[in-house]
Design a protein around this motif. Sequence first.
Motif, PDB file in Angstrom:
ATOM      1  N   ILE A 214      23.181  61.419 101.449  1.00 56.60           N
ATOM      2  CA  ILE A 214      22.885  62.682 100.775  1.00 56.60           C
ATOM      3  C   ILE A 214      22.276  62.420  99.408  1.00 56.60           C
ATOM      4  N   ARG A 215      21.232  63.162  99.104  1.00 55.60           N
ATOM      5  CA  ARG A 215      20.610  63.131  97.780  1.00 55.60           C
ATOM      6  C   ARG A 215      20.667  64.533  97.201  1.00 55.60           C
ATOM      7  N   ILE A 216      21.015  64.586  95.928  1.00 55.49           N
ATOM      8  CA  ILE A 216      21.082  65.860  95.227  1.00 55.49           C
ATOM      9  C   ILE A 216      20.041  65.838  94.127  1.00 55.49           C
ATOM     10  N   VAL A 217      19.251  66.888  94.053  1.00 51.64           N
ATOM     11  CA  VAL A 217      18.221  67.009  93.036  1.00 51.64           C
ATOM     12  C   VAL A 217      18.752  67.938  91.945  1.00 51.64           C
ATOM     13  N   PRO A 218      18.819  67.470  90.710  1.00 56.64           N
ATOM     14  CA  PRO A 218      19.310  68.333  89.632  1.00 56.64           C
ATOM     15  C   PRO A 218      18.524  69.647  89.577  1.00 56.64           C
ATOM     16  N   GLY A 219      19.260  70.743  89.438  1.00 56.09           N
ATOM     17  CA  GLY A 219      18.637  72.058  89.337  1.00 56.09           C
ATOM     18  C   GLY A 219      18.324  72.716  90.664  1.00 56.09           C
TER      19      GLY A 219
ATOM     20  N   TRP B 284      19.599  72.942  96.998  1.00 60.52           N
ATOM     21  CA  TRP B 284      19.342  72.263  98.267  1.00 60.52           C
ATOM     22  C   TRP B 284      19.762  70.810  98.115  1.00 60.52           C
ATOM     23  N   VAL B 285      20.436  70.273  99.122  1.00 61.66           N
ATOM     24  CA  VAL B 285      20.727  68.848  99.188  1.00 61.66           C
ATOM     25  C   VAL B 285      19.904  68.271 100.332  1.00 61.66           C
ATOM     26  N   THR B 286      19.501  67.040 100.208  1.00 56.78           N
ATOM     27  CA  THR B 286      18.704  66.394 101.237  1.00 56.78           C
ATOM     28  C   THR B 286      19.554  65.370 101.961  1.00 56.78           C
ATOM     29  N   LEU B 287      19.563  65.455 103.270  1.00 55.02           N
ATOM     30  CA  LEU B 287      20.287  64.494 104.104  1.00 55.02           C
ATOM     31  C   LEU B 287      19.279  63.604 104.805  1.00 55.02           C
ATOM     32  N   ARG B 288      19.552  62.308 104.792  1.00 56.15           N
ATOM     33  CA  ARG B 288      18.748  61.327 105.511  1.00 56.15           C
ATOM     34  C   ARG B 288      19.500  61.018 106.797  1.00 56.15           C
ATOM     35  N   LEU B 289      18.868  61.306 107.929  1.00 54.27           N
ATOM     36  CA  LEU B 289      19.500  61.094 109.229  1.00 54.27           C
ATOM     37  C   LEU B 289      19.106  59.716 109.770  1.00 54.27           C
TER      38      LEU B 289
ATOM     39  N   ASP C   7      25.381  60.706 110.750  1.00 54.74           N
ATOM     40  CA  ASP C   7      24.684  61.560 109.782  1.00 54.74           C
ATOM     41  C   ASP C   7      24.429  62.947 110.372  1.00 54.74           C
ATOM     42  N   VAL C   8      24.164  63.013 111.672  1.00 54.89           N
ATOM     43  CA  VAL C   8      23.995  64.301 112.351  1.00 54.89           C
ATOM     44  C   VAL C   8      25.321  65.053 112.329  1.00 54.89           C
TER      45      VAL C   8
END
Length: 131
Positions: free
Chosen positions: A68-73, A76-81, A86-87
């Motif tokens: 998981i990556r979180i972008v400040p502000g 939305w969080v991004t998941l790398r499958l 991860d699914v």
Amino acid sequence: MTLASRAFAQLATWPDLSRTVPSCGLGQAVSSAQGEIAHFHSDRDVDLRLTDRAVRRFAKDLQDSGAIRIVPGSHWVTLRLDAASDVDLLLTLVSVALKAQQAWPDPVERQPTGCNDQRGAGFVKADLGRI
């Protein structure tokens, strides 16, 4: 079948979700009655919309996950499958997102922001202590 396509196919069968075109215009998405939940941008990357409260509640767990990556502000969080686990994580977080949207909707005055795909590929983990 890629992990992302497998996850999308599963989510599209959930009664509270429907297939939709993502607001960013790239890939596929699923939405609930309260709005977009997930954008599938590639065979590996999925942006998932969580409420601020949900991100704060699970901050430690999200921070510790390498998927998981979180972008400040961004809400939305991004998941790398990269693996079947991860699914499973994605499906669990979509369930959390649905419940969070219903229980703690975002304030009306909150400015909408685009998904993380519009913010570039150089994601960094946020300092969740400041969220």
